[in-house]
Design a protein around this motif. Structure first.
Motif, short mmCIF file in Angstrom:
data_model
loop_
_atom_site.label_atom_id
_atom_site.label_comp_id
_atom_site.label_asym_id
_atom_site.label_seq_id
_atom_site.Cartn_x
_atom_site.Cartn_y
_atom_site.Cartn_z
N TYR A 8 173.81 -4.58 44.02
CA TYR A 8 174.39 -3.38 44.63
C TYR A 8 173.33 -2.29 44.72
O TYR A 8 172.38 -2.24 43.94
N CYS A 9 173.50 -1.39 45.67
CA CYS A 9 172.57 -0.28 45.88
C CYS A 9 172.89 0.86 44.92
O CYS A 9 174.00 1.41 44.95
N CYS A 37 173.25 4.26 46.81
CA CYS A 37 174.53 4.41 47.52
C CYS A 37 175.69 4.64 46.55
O CYS A 37 176.82 4.84 46.99
N ARG A 38 175.40 4.56 45.26
CA ARG A 38 176.42 4.74 44.21
C ARG A 38 177.51 3.67 44.29
O ARG A 38 178.69 3.95 44.16
N TRP A 39 177.09 2.39 44.47
CA TRP A 39 178.03 1.30 44.60
C TRP A 39 178.30 0.57 43.29
O TRP A 39 178.94 -0.49 43.30
N ARG A 87 182.07 -0.08 42.79
CA ARG A 87 182.52 -1.17 43.66
C ARG A 87 182.07 -2.51 43.09
O ARG A 87 182.83 -3.49 43.09
N PHE A 144 174.40 -4.86 49.17
CA PHE A 144 175.57 -5.29 48.40
C PHE A 144 175.73 -6.76 48.74
O PHE A 144 176.11 -7.12 49.86
N ARG A 187 176.51 -7.57 52.68
CA ARG A 187 176.79 -6.45 53.56
C ARG A 187 175.48 -6.04 54.22
O ARG A 187 174.58 -5.56 53.55
N PHE A 195 182.31 -3.18 54.53
CA PHE A 195 182.69 -4.05 53.43
C PHE A 195 183.91 -4.87 53.83
O PHE A 195 184.75 -4.42 54.61
#
Length: 97
Positions: A14-15, A18-20, A23, A52, A64, A70
Motif C-alpha cells: 500500500y502507498c 496516500c494514507r492507505w 484500507r 495498492f 490498483r 478500488f
C-alpha cells in the motif's frame, strides 16, 4: 519423513503517502477472516507511488493502477479464492452470473 505443505503468504502493498494503511489493514482483516485456514500469513508492505497490490505467493492477484478505482472486498476475495482454494464457496459474497 513427510514434507509439510505450507499455506501461502498473502501480501498487501500500500502507498504510505496516500494514507492507505487503514484500507490495507481492513482488507487484511477481511481476507484473514475469510481464509483463516488457507493462508499461512498476511503481510502489510509499505510502498509509494500510489501502489495498492494484493499478492499471493509473490504473484499479483489484484493491483490498483494509478488511474483505476478500488474494487470491493468481494471481488478481491474471489480472486484470492481462485488462487488458493478454487473449490471453496464464498457464501453471500459470491455473485451469481
Amino acid at each position: 519423513m513427510s514434507e509439510q505443505v505450507r499455506n501461502p503468504r498473502l501480501e498487501i502493498e500500500y502507498c504510505t503517502r496516500c494514507r492507505w494503511l487503514p484500507r490495507a489493514t481492513w482488507m487484511a482483516q477481511e481476507l484473514l477472516t475469510t481464509f483463516e485456514a488457507e493462508l499461512g500469513e498476511v503481510a502489510l508492505v509499505p510502498g509509494t507511488g500510489g501502489v495498492f497490490e494484493v499478492r499471493v505467493g509473490g504473484e499479483a492477484v489484484w493491483s490498483r493502477s494509478s488511474d483505476a478505482a478500488f474494487t470491493d472486498a468481494a471481488d478481491i476475495k474471489r480472486l484470492v479464492r481462485d488462487r488458493i482454494a478454487p473449490e471453496r464457496p464464498l457464501g453471500h459474497s459470491e455473485r451469481q452470473p
